[in-house]
Design an enzyme around this catalytic site. Structure first.
Site, PDB file in Angstrom:
ATOM      1  N   LYS A   1       0.817  -1.211   0.000  1.00  0.00           N
ATOM      2  CA  LYS A   1       0.000   0.000   0.000  1.00  0.00           C
ATOM      3  C   LYS A   1       0.855   1.267   0.000  1.00  0.00           C
ATOM      4  O   LYS A   1       0.392   2.339  -0.376  1.00  0.00           O
ATOM      5  CB  LYS A   1      -0.975  -0.001   1.189  1.00  0.00           C
TER       6      LYS A   1
ATOM      7  N   TYR B   1     -12.214 -14.702   2.714  1.00  0.00           N
ATOM      8  CA  TYR B   1     -11.254 -13.632   2.992  1.00  0.00           C
ATOM      9  C   TYR B   1     -10.820 -13.659   4.467  1.00  0.00           C
ATOM     10  O   TYR B   1     -11.675 -13.665   5.367  1.00  0.00           O
ATOM     11  CB  TYR B   1     -11.858 -12.257   2.672  1.00  0.00           C
TER      12      TYR B   1
ATOM     13  N   TYR C   1      -2.853 -12.640   2.741  1.00  0.00           N
ATOM     14  CA  TYR C   1      -2.547 -12.417   1.318  1.00  0.00           C
ATOM     15  C   TYR C   1      -1.366 -13.249   0.825  1.00  0.00           C
ATOM     16  O   TYR C   1      -1.526 -14.154   0.016  1.00  0.00           O
ATOM     17  CB  TYR C   1      -2.231 -10.928   1.076  1.00  0.00           C
TER      18      TYR C   1
HETATM   19  C1  LIG Z   1      -3.641  -5.360   0.226  1.00  0.00           C
HETATM   20  C2  LIG Z   1      -2.664  -6.476   0.171  1.00  0.00           C
HETATM   21  C3  LIG Z   1      -2.558  -7.294  -0.972  1.00  0.00           C
HETATM   22  C4  LIG Z   1      -3.471  -7.193  -2.143  1.00  0.00           C
HETATM   23  O1  LIG Z   1      -3.236  -6.101  -2.952  1.00  0.00           O
HETATM   24  P1  LIG Z   1      -4.449  -5.470  -3.774  1.00  0.00           P
HETATM   25  O2  LIG Z   1      -3.862  -4.325  -4.452  1.00  0.00           O
HETATM   26  O3  LIG Z   1      -5.492  -5.129  -2.753  1.00  0.00           O
HETATM   27  O4  LIG Z   1      -4.958  -6.521  -4.706  1.00  0.00           O
HETATM   28  C5  LIG Z   1      -1.581  -8.265  -0.993  1.00  0.00           C
HETATM   29  N1  LIG Z   1      -0.779  -8.454   0.067  1.00  0.00           N
HETATM   30  C6  LIG Z   1      -0.860  -7.723   1.193  1.00  0.00           C
HETATM   31  C7  LIG Z   1       0.045  -8.033   2.320  1.00  0.00           C
HETATM   32  C8  LIG Z   1      -1.811  -6.705   1.272  1.00  0.00           C
HETATM   33  O5  LIG Z   1      -1.900  -5.978   2.405  1.00  0.00           O
END
Ligand SMILES: *Cc1c(COP(=O)(O)O)cnc(C)c1O
Length: 338
Positions: free
Chosen positions: A54, A268, A294
């Site tokens: 992010k 999720y 993730y």
């Molecule tokens: C938000 C996030 C993702 C996913 O990325 P997107 O752009 O939302 O698809 C992957 N890994 C981590 C650790 C995240 O925080």
């Protein structure tokens, strides 16, 4: 691609390291020389309060907020959102207030999930938080908070969940350029990039950046929530919008967007033994910490696909999108109390 046109504000630690993964490569080797040669792009090392993907998006989003004279960032996410943590940190860094809306998406009542990990850090970083029920219209909820902020004389800037609009995704178009130039310098030919895909901005930005550059490197997104058709449509639409911002919308084609959503499991933020095994494998093979929501799920997919021969003979780059602070929000699961 001329990113200076979009007012990014620079605070990420870039370029992030790009390294081989010798331990996991050896573990995934298959008889007869099969299996992938694995590399890792360390976007867990972007430097903002624990880092993660992010941060690159926030360089463009906070840049836009400041260009619009905002003084309050508003965003939303799951309780253990890494996006929320990085947004709270960016707000602190630039002297802005931060209003967070958590959606209790996983329904967990566990103390570690609701109090430790990212949540603990959000509070340390000074964000104000509130929680709403799963299924709430989050876009509307953010608009209501923005109205509240404006009413008390503040100047709100709303960042969508995951920072995933075309402005945020520019951060990943820029990452694509950074990665390709690192590989070029090393003389390394990349056959595939593998990343977790959730709110879609990361994969969309990569696809847009690679397409605009004409790099012809396929990206495989491993889904963490939505089914394949929904996820691919989300990524494609955002990739087209991002390429349009860069002036080359026509260069993104539908076949450039591939998501494998076969590793989501129960949903999720819900983890299973294969996610824990994947996290544990790479922690012990290469000393790399992934996250439960993730990158652990993406690694579960990468390992299963490698074992099935999907990457035989390929040089595969795993994009580490961060999230390790979330490990502490899943302590009981990781200790085997699933
Ligand atoms: C938000 C996030 C993702 C996913 O990325 P997107 O752009 O939302 O698809 C992957 N890994 C981590 C650790 C995240 O925080």
């Amino acid at each position: 691609m001329h990113f200076a046109r979009y007012n990014p504000i620079r605070f990420a630690h870039l370029p992030t390291p790009f390294e081989p993964l010798p331990g996991l490569t050896e573990r995934l080797a298959r008889p007869g020389g099969g299996g992938p040669a694995l590399w890792i792009k360390r976007d867990d090392c972007t430097g903002l309060a624990g880092g993660g993907n992010k941060t690159r998006k926030l360089e463009f989003l906070v840049g836009d907020a400041l260009a619009n004279d905002a003084d309050t960032l508003i965003t939303q996410g799951a309780v253990q959102s890494n996006h929320v943590r990085q947004t709270a940190a960016a707000a602190a860094r630039f002297g802005m207030a931060c209003e967070i809306i958590f959606e209790s998406r996983t329904g967990s009542n566990a103390v570690d999930y609701n109090r430790s990990g990212n949540v603990l850090l959000d509070e340390l970083l000074g964000a104000s938080t509130r929680t709403v029920a799963a299924g709430t219209d989050m876009t509307r909820a953010m608009a209501e908070v923005a109205a509240e902020v404006a009413e008390r004389g503040g100047r709100p800037y709303v960042i969508p969940g995951g920072g995933s609009n075309s402005i945020g995704a520019l951060g990943y178009a820029e990452c694509a350029m950074e990665l390709v130039s690192q590989a070029n310098e090393m003389g390394l030919e990349i056959d595939r990039i593998v990343t977790a895909t959730g709110s879609a901005g990361t994969q969309a930005g990569l696809v847009a950046g690679l397409a605009v550059m004409g790099a012809d490197i396929p990206v495989l997104g491993i889904g963490v929530n939505a089914p394949k058709d929904v996820q691919e449509t989300r990524v494609y639409d955002l990739a087209v919008q991002t390429a349009a911002l860069l002036g080359h919308q026509d260069r993104v084609t539908r076949d450039m967007v591939v998501a494998d959503c076969g590793y989501v499991g129960a949903g999720y933020g819900l983890i299973d033994q294969a996610v824990i095994d994947a996290l544990t494998t790479i922690a012990r093979s290469d000393g790399i910490l992934l996250d439960p929501v993730y990158t652990g799920k993406a690694m579960k997919g990468l390992i299963a696909l490698s074992q099935a021969g999907e990457f035989d003979g390929e040089t595969v780059v795993f994009l580490h999108t961060g999230g390790a602070p979330g490990l502490f929000g899943y302590q009981s699961e990781l200790e085997g109390k699933l």
